[in-house]
Design a protein around this motif. Structure first.
Motif, mmCIF file in Angstrom:
data_model
loop_
_atom_site.group_PDB
_atom_site.id
_atom_site.type_symbol
_atom_site.label_atom_id
_atom_site.label_comp_id
_atom_site.label_asym_id
_atom_site.label_seq_id
_atom_site.Cartn_x
_atom_site.Cartn_y
_atom_site.Cartn_z
ATOM 1 N N PHE A 208 28.579 74.461 23.461
ATOM 2 C CA PHE A 208 27.415 74.641 24.331
ATOM 3 C C PHE A 208 27.795 75.070 25.721
ATOM 4 O O PHE A 208 27.048 74.840 26.648
ATOM 5 C CB PHE A 208 26.641 73.333 24.428
ATOM 6 N N PHE A 209 28.970 75.647 25.869
ATOM 7 C CA PHE A 209 29.371 75.971 27.226
ATOM 8 C C PHE A 209 28.372 76.919 27.872
ATOM 9 O O PHE A 209 27.941 77.901 27.288
ATOM 10 C CB PHE A 209 30.746 76.617 27.231
ATOM 11 N N HIS A 210 27.989 76.617 29.102
ATOM 12 C CA HIS A 210 27.160 77.496 29.918
ATOM 13 C C HIS A 210 25.823 77.800 29.292
ATOM 14 O O HIS A 210 25.370 78.932 29.221
ATOM 15 C CB HIS A 210 27.891 78.802 30.221
ATOM 16 N N GLY A 211 25.156 76.775 28.807
ATOM 17 C CA GLY A 211 23.787 76.954 28.385
ATOM 18 C C GLY A 211 23.660 77.271 26.918
ATOM 19 O O GLY A 211 24.498 77.925 26.331
ATOM 20 N N VAL A 212 22.586 76.780 26.340
ATOM 21 C CA VAL A 212 22.366 77.010 24.921
ATOM 22 C C VAL A 212 22.209 78.495 24.643
ATOM 23 O O VAL A 212 22.779 79.028 23.714
ATOM 24 C CB VAL A 212 21.108 76.256 24.466
ATOM 25 N N GLY A 213 21.455 79.157 25.502
ATOM 26 C CA GLY A 213 21.128 80.558 25.239
ATOM 27 C C GLY A 213 22.344 81.445 25.186
ATOM 28 O O GLY A 213 22.344 82.460 24.504
ATOM 29 N N GLN A 214 23.387 81.062 25.908
ATOM 30 C CA GLN A 214 24.550 81.936 25.948
ATOM 31 C C GLN A 214 25.268 81.946 24.608
ATOM 32 O O GLN A 214 25.827 82.937 24.209
ATOM 33 C CB GLN A 214 25.524 81.459 27.022
ATOM 34 N N MET B 286 20.165 90.360 36.361
ATOM 35 C CA MET B 286 20.993 90.154 35.179
ATOM 36 C C MET B 286 21.243 88.672 34.943
ATOM 37 O O MET B 286 21.290 88.203 33.818
ATOM 38 C CB MET B 286 22.313 90.900 35.391
ATOM 39 N N SER B 287 21.373 87.909 36.048
ATOM 40 C CA SER B 287 21.764 86.518 35.860
ATOM 41 C C SER B 287 20.638 85.713 35.216
ATOM 42 O O SER B 287 20.909 84.724 34.553
ATOM 43 C CB SER B 287 22.144 85.893 37.190
ATOM 44 N N ASP B 288 19.372 86.137 35.408
ATOM 45 C CA ASP B 288 18.275 85.367 34.851
ATOM 46 C C ASP B 288 17.911 85.807 33.441
ATOM 47 O O ASP B 288 17.136 85.130 32.770
ATOM 48 C CB ASP B 288 17.031 85.507 35.719
ATOM 49 N N VAL B 289 18.478 86.935 33.041
ATOM 50 C CA VAL B 289 18.028 87.576 31.820
ATOM 51 C C VAL B 289 18.132 86.652 30.618
ATOM 52 O O VAL B 289 17.135 86.271 30.013
ATOM 53 C CB VAL B 289 18.871 88.839 31.571
ATOM 54 N N SER B 290 19.364 86.232 30.330
ATOM 55 C CA SER B 290 19.574 85.508 29.079
ATOM 56 C C SER B 290 18.931 84.137 29.140
ATOM 57 O O SER B 290 18.508 83.597 28.134
ATOM 58 C CB SER B 290 21.061 85.392 28.802
ATOM 59 N N ARG B 291 18.869 83.566 30.350
ATOM 60 C CA ARG B 291 18.313 82.232 30.478
ATOM 61 C C ARG B 291 16.844 82.225 30.054
ATOM 62 O O ARG B 291 16.414 81.363 29.304
ATOM 63 C CB ARG B 291 18.451 81.793 31.934
ATOM 64 N N ASP C 270 35.193 79.513 36.733
ATOM 65 C CA ASP C 270 35.557 80.876 36.349
ATOM 66 C C ASP C 270 34.356 81.791 36.423
ATOM 67 O O ASP C 270 34.431 82.935 36.881
ATOM 68 C CB ASP C 270 36.121 80.897 34.928
ATOM 69 N N MET C 271 33.213 81.279 35.969
ATOM 70 C CA MET C 271 32.003 82.087 36.018
ATOM 71 C C MET C 271 31.641 82.397 37.466
ATOM 72 O O MET C 271 31.262 83.512 37.804
ATOM 73 C CB MET C 271 30.834 81.357 35.346
ATOM 74 N N ARG C 272 31.797 81.398 38.348
ATOM 75 C CA ARG C 272 31.471 81.633 39.758
ATOM 76 C C ARG C 272 32.413 82.665 40.351
ATOM 77 O O ARG C 272 32.007 83.527 41.123
ATOM 78 C CB ARG C 272 31.555 80.320 40.542
ATOM 79 N N ASP D 279 29.305 92.291 32.414
ATOM 80 C CA ASP D 279 28.627 91.031 32.717
ATOM 81 C C ASP D 279 27.946 90.464 31.490
ATOM 82 O O ASP D 279 28.017 89.264 31.226
ATOM 83 C CB ASP D 279 27.588 91.314 33.793
ATOM 84 N N PHE D 280 27.287 91.347 30.743
ATOM 85 C CA PHE D 280 26.617 90.912 29.518
ATOM 86 C C PHE D 280 27.596 90.232 28.578
ATOM 87 O O PHE D 280 27.339 89.153 28.054
ATOM 88 C CB PHE D 280 25.978 92.133 28.845
ATOM 89 N N PHE D 281 28.755 90.856 28.392
ATOM 90 C CA PHE D 281 29.729 90.291 27.447
ATOM 91 C C PHE D 281 30.337 89.015 27.990
ATOM 92 O O PHE D 281 30.508 88.046 27.256
ATOM 93 C CB PHE D 281 30.822 91.310 27.139
ATOM 94 N N VAL D 282 30.658 88.989 29.270
ATOM 95 C CA VAL D 282 31.313 87.809 29.838
ATOM 96 C C VAL D 282 30.366 86.614 29.792
ATOM 97 O O VAL D 282 30.774 85.502 29.469
ATOM 98 C CB VAL D 282 31.760 88.097 31.281
ATOM 99 N N ARG D 283 29.103 86.850 30.053
ATOM 100 C CA ARG D 283 28.145 85.746 30.035
ATOM 101 C C ARG D 283 27.989 85.182 28.629
ATOM 102 O O ARG D 283 27.624 84.029 28.460
ATOM 103 C CB ARG D 283 26.785 86.229 30.522
ATOM 104 N N ARG D 284 28.205 85.996 27.622
ATOM 105 C CA ARG D 284 28.153 85.486 26.255
ATOM 106 C C ARG D 284 29.502 85.021 25.768
ATOM 107 O O ARG D 284 29.664 84.727 24.593
ATOM 108 C CB ARG D 284 27.625 86.582 25.340
ATOM 109 N N GLU D 285 30.479 85.011 26.663
ATOM 110 C CA GLU D 285 31.829 84.559 26.334
ATOM 111 C C GLU D 285 32.496 85.433 25.285
ATOM 112 O O GLU D 285 33.307 84.971 24.501
ATOM 113 C CB GLU D 285 31.835 83.110 25.861
#
Lengths: 101, 183, 143
Positions: free
Chosen positions: C133-139, C1-6, A85-87, B107-113
């Motif tokens: 823990f879906f999609h990384g701890v940081g998320q 943006m994709s590297d930010v939170s990581r 989904d993320m992809r 994107d910010f919100f989706v990445r944080r679920e």
């Protein structure tokens, strides 16, 4: 009011539980209790009555308990977002950017 | 004696779980409740059960509850526009929906679920800022998109910090306000 | 943006946590298996040992937040074990084999304990990995 009611409820449950613990020797069904305590070692070769009940006398309970865990995990797999989904989200974003240009 | 005391403490924490105002506090009380019950198993001479109860009750379940609590909110992004208030055209909707600014916020919100929804509102900027239903108000002016965030929300602070630290492709500006001051 | 939170998330690694979990890891594993294998001697059993094993997944992910744990494959193994949990009593217990042959009784108990332990360990581990823990701890870890 709600606080008082719930405190009273908790106290009532506490008294009930301790009261049953104090007088449990009389109340349990003697037939089943006696049978299991007397015979579980020969029947199942377990040293612990709980294991013999869980894995031999009441095996259906254990089976369906395992099934409940599986159902919970299937639900999680269905309703939570996945890597794919993320992809998809990423690729849709890219498409939108390309169409902008 | 110890057994009775532990049982009474469990009752006390059960009441606290129900009556605490913060859900997060309830979860911590629930973890303490589990810890007390694992102590009770220890008194009843079942150390394996005590360990299992401590692992499940205080560890896994607390973790799951915290994660669930964290993502159960829907964030609403309100888009305000003066000229398009009464006639929303397809062109304008597409322009905003596909703009870099909104894509980055989403994107910010989706990445944080988090759940995030975008609404186009017909209120003026001041009215939208006062409306507690909107977490984020986006308005477009000559310099690009301006984002109005509540200055007490940690998530919005995090959003702003992300863009400050790593830059943004769109010219997104952040304006913080406190809802009381607007009123 | 994709590297930010990581970047933000993976910067916060605690050396104390790493060392302690690394020291305790084999002991947690040993303890889990001992609880499972001694299931019919002690109050513990498959479920309790499985819960201890599930905490291994969590400990590993907290220390090394690498997303190489394939939760789909773990789930497939768990389903296989569930099928065995249904099949083994059907073949041994419900047909009366265990009741007839005395030598099989403790073997059957140990077998069921191992099956249930692995199934519960994988199940709870997958649940926590998928959910918390879906999609990384940081998320999701900034609770």
């Amino acid at each position: 009011m709600r606080v008082v009611a719930s405190v009273l409820f908790v106290l009532a449950v506490f008294l009930l539980v301790t009261g049953i613990t104090a007088s449990n020797r009389v109340e349990l069904d003697p037939l089943m209790y006696d049978y299991i305590v007397r015979n579980f070692e020969e029947d199942t070769h377990a040293k612990n009555a709980v294991a013999s009940i869980l894995l031999n006398y009441r095996m259906y309970d254990t089976m369906f308990e395992a099934l409940i865990l599986l159902a919970a995990i299937i639900g999680m797999n269905q309703f939570l977002p996945r890597e794919s989904d993320m992809r998809r989200h990423e690729s849709r974003k890219q498409q939108m950017e390309e169409s902008d240009e | 004696m110890i057994e009775t005391g532990t049982l009474l403490l469990m009752g006390l924490f059960a009441v606290l779980v129900i009556h605490s105002n913060l859900l997060r506090l309830s979860i911590i009380y629930l973890a303490i409740f589990s810890l007390l019950s694992s102590f009770l198993y220890l008194i009843y001479a079942a150390p394996e059960l005590a360990i299992a109860e401590a692992v499940i009750g205080s560890g896994l379940v607390t973790l799951l509850y915290l994660a669930a609590l964290k993502r159960n909110r829907v964030y609403t992004v309100a888009v305000v526009s003066d000229e398009h208030r009464d006639h929303l055209t397809d062109h304008y909707l597409n322009h905003v929906e596909r703009s870099k600014a909104l894509t980055e916020i989403r994107d910010f919100f989706v990445r944080r679920e988090y759940e995030v929804q975008t609404v186009f509102v017909s209120e003026t900027l001041e009215e939208a800022l006062q409306d507690p239903a909107y977490d984020l108000v986006v308005a477009e002016d000559e310099e690009g998109f301006a984002t109005y965030t509540d200055d007490e929300s940690y998530v919005m602070l995090e959003l702003e910090l992300m863009f400050q630290m790593h830059g943004t492709d769109s010219a997104l500006r952040f304006i913080r306000y406190s809802p009381e001051a607007v009123l | 943006m994709s590297d930010v939170s990581r970047d933000v998330a993976y910067g916060e690694e605690s050396i104390i946590l790493k060392t302690m979990v690394g020291l305790l890891y084999p002991f947690i594993m040993l303890f889990g298996f001992s609880v499972i294998l001694n299931g019919h001697y002690t109050p513990g059993g498959g479920f309790q040992g499985g819960a201890v094993l599930a905490s291994l997944f969590v400990a590993r992910f907290v220390v090394y937040p690498v997303e190489d744990t394939d939760s789909e494959r773990l789930h497939a193994v768990q389903r296989l074990f569930l099928a065995l949990i249904v099949l083994a009593p059907a073949a041994l217990l419900f047909t009366g084999v265990v009741a007839r042959y005395e030598a099989l009784r403790s073997t059957y108990l140990t077998l069921m304990d191992i099956l249930i332990g692995v199934q519960v360990g994988l199940g709870l581990g997958v649940a926590v990995l998928r959910f918390a823990f879906f999609h990384g701890v940081g998320q999701t870890w900034h609770l």
